[in-house]
Write a protein that holds these residues in place. Sequence first.
Motif, PDB file in Angstrom:
ATOM      1  N   UNK A  27       9.122  -9.282  53.175  1.00  0.00           N
ATOM      2  CA  UNK A  27       8.245 -10.047  52.286  1.00  0.00           C
ATOM      3  C   UNK A  27       6.787  -9.882  52.685  1.00  0.00           C
ATOM      4  N   UNK A  30       5.679  -6.651  51.242  1.00  0.00           N
ATOM      5  CA  UNK A  30       5.377  -6.786  49.808  1.00  0.00           C
ATOM      6  C   UNK A  30       4.029  -7.441  49.612  1.00  0.00           C
ATOM      7  N   UNK A  34       0.580  -6.118  47.647  1.00  0.00           N
ATOM      8  CA  UNK A  34      -0.142  -6.903  46.645  1.00  0.00           C
ATOM      9  C   UNK A  34      -1.603  -7.095  47.067  1.00  0.00           C
ATOM     10  N   UNK A  95       4.343 -19.895  49.150  1.00  0.00           N
ATOM     11  CA  UNK A  95       4.224 -19.812  47.696  1.00  0.00           C
ATOM     12  C   UNK A  95       2.788 -20.114  47.265  1.00  0.00           C
ATOM     13  N   UNK A  98       0.743 -17.061  47.427  1.00  0.00           N
ATOM     14  CA  UNK A  98       1.043 -16.157  46.310  1.00  0.00           C
ATOM     15  C   UNK A  98       0.353 -16.639  45.042  1.00  0.00           C
ATOM     16  N   UNK A  99       0.409 -17.953  44.800  1.00  0.00           N
ATOM     17  CA  UNK A  99      -0.147 -18.486  43.552  1.00  0.00           C
ATOM     18  C   UNK A  99      -1.674 -18.348  43.540  1.00  0.00           C
ATOM     19  N   UNK A 102      -2.571 -14.947  42.609  1.00  0.00           N
ATOM     20  CA  UNK A 102      -2.449 -14.742  41.160  1.00  0.00           C
ATOM     21  C   UNK A 102      -3.676 -15.282  40.437  1.00  0.00           C
TER      22      UNK A 102
ATOM     23  N   UNK B  36      15.489 -17.346  48.906  1.00  0.00           N
ATOM     24  CA  UNK B  36      14.111 -17.750  48.568  1.00  0.00           C
ATOM     25  C   UNK B  36      13.149 -16.580  48.778  1.00  0.00           C
ATOM     26  N   UNK B  37      13.298 -15.892  49.927  1.00  0.00           N
ATOM     27  CA  UNK B  37      12.391 -14.773  50.209  1.00  0.00           C
ATOM     28  C   UNK B  37      12.608 -13.625  49.230  1.00  0.00           C
ATOM     29  N   UNK B  40      10.805 -14.490  46.263  1.00  0.00           N
ATOM     30  CA  UNK B  40       9.365 -14.357  46.513  1.00  0.00           C
ATOM     31  C   UNK B  40       8.952 -12.885  46.429  1.00  0.00           C
ATOM     32  N   UNK B  41       9.800 -11.989  46.939  1.00  0.00           N
ATOM     33  CA  UNK B  41       9.482 -10.562  46.824  1.00  0.00           C
ATOM     34  C   UNK B  41       9.494 -10.121  45.369  1.00  0.00           C
ATOM     35  N   UNK B  44       6.266 -11.146  44.090  1.00  0.00           N
ATOM     36  CA  UNK B  44       5.197 -10.266  44.580  1.00  0.00           C
ATOM     37  C   UNK B  44       5.231  -8.920  43.857  1.00  0.00           C
ATOM     38  N   UNK B  76       4.835 -13.562  37.712  1.00  0.00           N
ATOM     39  CA  UNK B  76       4.931 -13.601  39.166  1.00  0.00           C
ATOM     40  C   UNK B  76       4.686 -14.998  39.716  1.00  0.00           C
ATOM     41  N   UNK B  77       3.651 -15.666  39.196  1.00  0.00           N
ATOM     42  CA  UNK B  77       3.359 -17.030  39.664  1.00  0.00           C
ATOM     43  C   UNK B  77       4.520 -17.962  39.331  1.00  0.00           C
ATOM     44  N   UNK B  80       7.391 -17.354  41.662  1.00  0.00           N
ATOM     45  CA  UNK B  80       7.171 -17.888  43.012  1.00  0.00           C
ATOM     46  C   UNK B  80       7.380 -19.400  43.034  1.00  0.00           C
ATOM     47  N   UNK B  81       6.840 -20.090  42.027  1.00  0.00           N
ATOM     48  CA  UNK B  81       6.999 -21.548  41.985  1.00  0.00           C
ATOM     49  C   UNK B  81       8.459 -21.928  41.804  1.00  0.00           C
ATOM     50  N   UNK B  84      10.508 -21.660  45.155  1.00  0.00           N
ATOM     51  CA  UNK B  84      10.471 -22.782  46.108  1.00  0.00           C
ATOM     52  C   UNK B  84      11.226 -23.976  45.542  1.00  0.00           C
TER      53      UNK B  84
END
Lengths: 112, 130
Positions: A27, A30, A34, A95, A98-99, A102, B36-37, B40-41, B44, B76-77, B80-81, B84
Motif C-alpha cells: 500500500x 501504491x 500516486x 484514509x 488519501x482523501x 484527492x 481494508x488495505x 485502500x490500494x 489509490x 478513489x475518495x 477509501x472512505x 474504513x
Amino acid sequence: MSGAAAPAAERDPGLQPERTRLAWRRTTLSSTVVAVLAGKTAVASGGPVGVVAAAGVLCCACWVGFLAVAHRRIRGLASSPVPAGLVPRYAVAAVGCVVVTVVCGVGLVLRG
Amino acid sequence: MIDFVRNVRLWFAPAAVRDEGETPDYRFSLANERTFLAWLRTALALIGGGFAVDQFLPDLRWGWRVGLALALLAAGALCALRAVNHWVRCERAMRRGEDLPVSRFPALLSLVVAVVAVTMVVVVLVGWEG
C-alpha cells in the motif's frame, strides 16, 4: 484463519503478521506512485504558482503521513508474536491522507 | 443514515469498538486489516488513474479529460472512505459474533469501472478517427 488454533505464544503457521506487514508495504508503494503522479500534475499545472505549490506540498505531506502511519503499524506488528489489531485512528489517518490527496488532485486537475 | 453516523463516530473512537463484545482471534483482525488495505490500494489505483488520465492523454478534449480524471479521483475518495467504514463494520460484527456485513459496493464499483473502460475505448477510437 486456516490451521489449528496455536497456543498464543507460538508463531502463527499462516504467517498472518508477515502478510499484513507486506500488505502495508504494497500500500505504501501504491501511495508512492500516486504521490509521484500528483507531483507530475503539480509541475505541469498552469495555475497560479502559490496555489500549485501549496497543493504539491500538501500531497507530499500526505504521502509522508501515510508512510509514518504504515511505519508505526509495521513496528506494532513486529513487536509481538500476537500483535494487537489495527486501531481506528491509524485507519482513519491513512484514509485521511488519501482523501486530502484527492482534494488537492481535484484542484490541480481543474487548474491545469 | 443513523447507522452511518454511528459508524463515523466509531472511526475516531477506538475504545468504543473495544467496549463491544469479545476480542476476536487476532488472525481474523489481521485478515480484516489486509482487506481494508486491499481496498485502500484499489482506491489509490483509481486516484493514480485519475492523475494519469489528466497528464498522459493531452490529445483528449478538455471536457472529456477533466471529466474522466475527476470521476476517477472521486471514485478513489469514495472507495477509501468506504474501505474504513467497512473495516469498522466488520470489526464490530466480529466482536459481537454477528454475520459479516454484506455490501453492494463491489458490484457498483465494478460497473463504474466497466463503464469508464468502455468510454475510454470509444474516446480513443473516436480520437484516432479525428
